[in-house]
Design an enzyme around this catalytic site. Structure first.
Site, short mmCIF file in Angstrom:
data_model
loop_
_atom_site.label_atom_id
_atom_site.label_comp_id
_atom_site.label_asym_id
_atom_site.label_seq_id
_atom_site.Cartn_x
_atom_site.Cartn_y
_atom_site.Cartn_z
N ALA A 384 0.77 -1.39 -0.20
CA ALA A 384 -0.24 -0.55 0.08
C ALA A 384 0.91 1.13 -0.17
O ALA A 384 0.83 2.03 -0.60
CB ALA A 384 -0.87 -0.10 1.59
N ASP A 430 16.98 40.91 -25.37
CA ASP A 430 18.20 41.22 -25.96
C ASP A 430 17.14 42.29 -27.07
O ASP A 430 16.17 42.01 -27.61
CB ASP A 430 19.25 40.13 -26.46
CG ASP A 430 20.03 41.25 -27.86
OD1 ASP A 430 21.32 41.78 -27.62
OD2 ASP A 430 19.87 40.26 -28.61
N ASN A 833 -3.39 1.07 -6.96
CA ASN A 833 -2.13 1.48 -7.31
C ASN A 833 -1.94 1.12 -8.76
O ASN A 833 -1.14 2.21 -8.99
CB ASN A 833 -0.95 1.07 -6.44
CG ASN A 833 -0.60 1.23 -4.82
OD1 ASN A 833 -1.57 1.92 -4.00
ND2 ASN A 833 -0.36 0.45 -3.94
N ASP A 837 -5.21 3.91 -9.35
CA ASP A 837 -4.48 4.95 -9.10
C ASP A 837 -3.53 6.36 -10.10
O ASP A 837 -4.29 7.42 -10.80
CB ASP A 837 -3.37 5.16 -8.70
CG ASP A 837 -4.04 4.91 -6.91
OD1 ASP A 837 -5.36 5.12 -7.11
OD2 ASP A 837 -3.19 4.45 -5.96
#
Length: 999
Positions: A384, A430, A833, A837
């Site tokens: 996790a 410049d 995960n 995710d």
């Protein structure tokens, strides 16, 4: 080892560079010395360069420089002993051996001896047969190619990290304890994540590589007594090549002629100041770092001024830069600061979670739970904690940013430039070629009276130059002025059939064009007055002089340049074909006329001539030295370089974005002031201008104090531009520098972001971080906006990834500490995960710009990407999401007891809450209820629906079995939906409370 000497070569407040010959080529001491010095409490930054034997120290400004120097000496005196050095050399990488000295010490040998040893002639160069033999022996003069990393190397680099190591250990323990399916699944996740990282990094490298412009430089070489322009790759040792301003040095060479020759060797030695070259040999029996070999020139460096001639002594892989390139075969581009921060963040998160895992494991065993059960629980917590998506999201976002900016004609040459764009606070512009079009046109000539271009057309169409008349006898001042503009000029006449064109600098080609329109025969005039000497502009001599032979045996001096300095050389003035003394009243009138022309925005040149018996007059103005009575003032030439369309709007947009704009130019103050006013460079009614003559003598502290008010710098040299950029940086500001010429190179390299245009010089493009291909500087605003968007989007992705990762840790730790068991198993956490995710995180990285992003001030470059307040906010969000998962889990325990039912309730609530949380992460300030004010993000909708479709696989029995899930009833489904949407609304409420400052 050389004797200990310490020479201070450059000093600013809080920054000093020393040269210590003891370090020359001592590569094995670099890491050692940088290590011990960086641990000194007074020193903030250390850089040791063994090639130049220099040490750059950045230290606390309140520490006396004498103390720093004394401490450095003490460190140098304690360098490893000869026996330790020998041991270090034996352990050093082969790169040290590849950088050893080869060949004779060319820098200590007289020119005649060098030429004799190489079998060449100073005037005639190599014979054809000799050249062909040498070419066959040495091969082409090309640098060795660095072998790119293979696909497998990029892939394996993805798994060399702490998070992946944690997953690997988890897989090994699972396999050891009989969890074969868990171990295989974890390894599959590692492989899949590595593949995603590989694809994004490989794509980023391909994108960057495709943007690198391959240069094919040419060189002027003398062979068989004739000058040839040849490809640089055909040069061999023994070739005589010419050195001209703006040219790359084509090979390592020994200087055999030098006239005010200066070369920028910063690409090789790291020294920012140009090196003035000489042909004289250096004393033997001493060690000379590259930067001290003033009679040598090195491949890849740039000629800035003067003229010279050199004989090639090394080519290709045998050059200094070739040896270095061989040593870089294993080098990898440095990580961007965002990537470093994310790596550190991921590692800290893993370490913190590892401590929690250990605590939970020990606590569980002490409570009487089984060893294997608690081991699996700890492994689940470890899984996790691993933030697999962090680096993937950052790399992908930056790579896609490069590709998107390329579509807008913005070429980004390094990834770190993208994130720096979002924090630019000062933009130094410049003037020539950036604010203006670098297309000079003569608009007025003033000599006695004012002439416009139309007044000059065909005026001298029938004029045939007669040396016995022109200059040696009084002539019409306009004719003399135009003739001087032709002679004091290095631009070339190019014939293409009947058409005539000019090749050279914009200023000098404009002078030839107006002379040609007036009817002068440029080639005949130059032939009548052959040039014998040229004196180029220098940092403190802002005019150019050419010396020509006259039939009488005398010499003609043709002069053009800064009006006030040219006027200071003259004692007479030509009016109406007669010479008059130039008295003080006349000088005041001419000075006022110069100001009147300049204040109209014209670039003004003063023109004069003189006749002398001596071709070697010293023309440097020194203090109040009197002018030469034989030099004659002719008049002014006013030129205009049109301002690029849209520049004023660009300046206004930059001001709205909180970015300060500063104009830097070599023009005199009145011209610079007029242009600065025209484009409103200061953004205010007041415009403060500072001339280089006014700040050249100031100490660093006083100069930095003036920077807060000045918006225009005039009459600046390349060294001045560098000083201005570094002074802003010393104030802690992020600086972007725009420029397209050779004189901009030091400042472009020193700035945090160097920007050039597609029509800029090749060397400017090689130095710059960003190239605007379409030459529309207005595109720069788009680049800054893109940089801000990318940085904000990475933060949005981080907010989502970290809050969801923390919520998983909170769910697991809270349940275990409360004695409720483990709500989520390893497979479920891996699924969350990887699927829940990563893809929404990637979609957030593609969010379009929020309204008003270019009306916000630049972000603080010193502020980390996530600070303490951010983590507090993320922790609150994570607490809400974890609560939305724990409540159904407790309900499941009460109703069904420990088992798949309770775990399924927790898992589905967590995945749904995290997926819905994506909507709240679209803006740092707005809640999902206010998202209608945001532009649509089609990628987000696709990712959310795709992720939801992936979750529907739970209905398949094999997937349910692998994840340890069970079917849910209607009440359970309603509960999951209620808690998920509840977390969405509650987090929206928290965001609003925090925004209004109530929390």
């Amino acid at each position: 080892m050389a004797s200990l000497e310490l020479q201070k070569i450059h000093e600013l407040r809080g920054r000093v560079r020393f040269r210590a010959p003891v370090l020359y080529r001592a590569f094995h001491l670099k890491d050692y010395l940088e290590g011990v010095l960086s641990r000194n409490g007074h020193i903030k930054k250390v850089k040791v360069n063994p090639l130049t034997a220099t040490i750059l120290l950045v230290f606390k400004p309140d520490i006396p420089i004498e103390k720093i120097e004394a401490e450095l000496k003490s460190y140098l005196e304690k360098l490893p002993s000869p026996s330790e050095v020998k041991k270090l050399k034996s352990e050093a990488k082969p790169v040290v051996a590849s950088l050893k000295e080869d060949g004779p010490p060319w820098h200590t040998m007289p020119v005649e001896e060098v030429l004799k040893l190489l079998g060449t002639d100073k005037e005639k160069g190599l014979a054809r047969k000799t050249y062909e033999k040498l070419l066959q022996k040495y091969g082409p003069n090309i640098l060795p190619e660095i072998t790119p990393r293979t696909g497998w190397e990029i892939f394996f680099e993805q798994i060399k990290s702490v998070p992946v190591a944690i997953l690997g250990v988890a897989a090994g323990i699972s396999l050891f304890t009989g969890g074969i399916i868990d171990a295989v699944a974890i390894l599959c996740v590692v492989g899949l994540n590595a593949y995603i990282g590989y694809k994004t990094e490989a794509e980023a490298e391909r994108t960057i590589s495709s943007l690198k412009k391959l240069l094919h430089p040419e060189a002027l070489v003398i062979r068989e007594g004739k000058v040839h322009r040849v490809p640089a790759e055909t040069i061999v040792p023994g070739d005589i090549f010419l050195l001209r301003p703006g040219d790359y040095v084509p090979a390592d060479g020994r200087i055999i002629e030098a006239e005010r020759l200066s070369i920028d060797e910063s690409a090789l030695t790291g020294e920012s100041l140009p090196v003035v070259k000489t042909e004289k040999p250096l004393p033997p029996n001493e060690t000379y770092p590259l930067a001290d070999r003033v009679n040598m020139c090195f491949m890849g460096t740039l000629v800035l001024g003067g003229h010279g001639k050199a004989v090639a002594v090394a080519t290709g892989k045998d050059t200094e830069i070739g040896r270095i390139q061989l040593s870089l075969a294993e080098a990898r581009p440095p990580e961007t600061s965002i990537e470093k921060q994310l790596d550190e963040m991921g590692t800290k998160l893993v370490v913190l979670s590892g401590a929690l895992c250990g605590a939970v494991f020990v606590l569980g065993v002490m409570r009487g739970f089984g060893f294997l059960e608690m081991l699996n629980t700890a492994l689940s917590l470890a899984v996790a904690a691993v933030p697999e998506g962090l680096s993937t999201v950052a790399t992908t976002t930056l790579a896609l940013g490069v590709r998107e900016m390329k579509k807008e004609n913005i070429v980004v040459r390094r990834l770190s430039a993208i994130e720096a764009l979002g924090s630019v606070q000062v933009m130094c512009l410049d003037k020539t070629g950036t604010i203006t079009e670098n297309r000079m046109t003569v608009t007025e000539v003033s000599c006695g009276k004012s002439y416009k271009p139309k007044d000059l057309e065909n005026r001298y169409l029938n004029f045939s130059p007669a040396p016995q008349i022109l200059f040696e006898e009084a002539q019409d001042e306009l004719l003399s002025l135009l003739a001087v503009c032709v002679l004091c000029n290095e631009s070339e006449v190019v014939k293409n059939g009947e058409k005539l064109s000019f090749r050279g600098t914009p200023t000098e080609t404009a002078l030839l064009e107006i002379a040609f329109k007036a009817g002068l025969d440029i080639e005949a005039l130059r032939k009548a007055f052959p040039r014998v000497r040229i004196v180029h502009r220098a940092e403190n001599r802002l005019y150019m002089v050419t010396v020509h032979s006259l039939p009488s045996g005398k010499f003609l001096y043709a002069i053009k340049g800064m009006p006030t300095q040219v006027l200071g050389l003259c004692g007479q003035v030509l009016k109406g074909g007669r010479l008059y003394p130039l008295d003080e009243e006349e000088r005041i009138e001419l000075t006022n006329l110069n100001d009147q022309l300049a204040v109209r925005g014209l670039r003004v040149l003063g023109v004069a001539f003189g006749i002398s018996d001596d071709p070697e007059i010293d023309l440097d103005l020194k203090g109040e030295a009197p002018w030469c009575e034989n030099f004659v003032w002719l008049g002014f030439v006013g030129m205009e370089d049109p301002i690029r369309p849209g520049i004023k709007d660009l300046i206004s947009l930059l001001h709205q974005a909180g970015i300060r704009t500063v104009m830097i130019t070599g023009d005199q103050a009145p011209t610079a002031y007029a242009i600065g006013k025209a484009i409103n460079i200061s953004g205010q009614d007041e415009l403060v201008i500072l001339d280089s003559s006014d700040f050249s003598h100031l100490n660093p502290e006083a100069f930095k104090g003036l920077l807060k008010r000045v918006s225009v710098f005039s009459r600046v040299s390349p060294a001045d531009k560098l000083r201005i950029v570094q002074a802003f940086q010393d104030l802690g500001l992020k600086v972007a520098m725009t420029g397209d010429g050779i004189n901009d190179i030091p400042a472009l390299k020193a700035a945090d972001i160097g920007v050039t245009t597609g029509s800029g010089t090749d060397v400017a493009k090689e130095v710059a971080d960003i190239i605007i291909e379409d030459d529309q500087l207005g595109t720069m605003v788009l680049a800054v906006e893109k940089g801000r968007i990318i940085y904000k989007n990475i933060r949005k992705s981080l907010e989502f990834l970290l809050s969801t990762n923390i919520s998983e840790i909170m769910v697991s730790v809270s349940a275990n500490l409360a004695g409720l068991g483990q709500p989520l198993n390893q497979m479920q956490l891996l699924w969350i995960n990887l699927v829940t995710d990563v893809f929404p995180g990637l979609a957030l990285s593609l969010e379009p710009a929020e309204p008003g992003i270019m009306k916000e001030p630049p972000r603080d470059p010193q502020k980390p990407i996530m600070d303490t307040n951010d983590f507090k906010r993320l922790s609150l969000q994570a607490s809400v999401i974890s609560g939305a998962s724990l409540f159904p889990y407790v309900y499941g325990l009460v109703r069904y007891g420990r088992g798949p039912k309770a775990s399924t309730l927790s898992f589905l609530s967590l995945t749904a809450s995290q997926l819905l949380h994506t909507l709240n992460c679209r803006s740092e300030k707005l809640t999902f209820l206010e998202n209608s004010a945001l532009p649509k993000n089609p990628h987000l909708a696709k990712c959310m629906w795709g992720t939801a479709a992936a979750h529907s696989l739970f209905f398949l029995p094999p997937i349910r079995k692998v994840l340890g899930l069970s079917p849910l009833g209607l009440i359970d489904t309603v509960l999951v939906a209620a808690t998920s949407f509840g977390s969405l609304f509650f987090n929206a409420f928290l965001k609003k409370v925090i925004r209004e400052g109530h929390l």
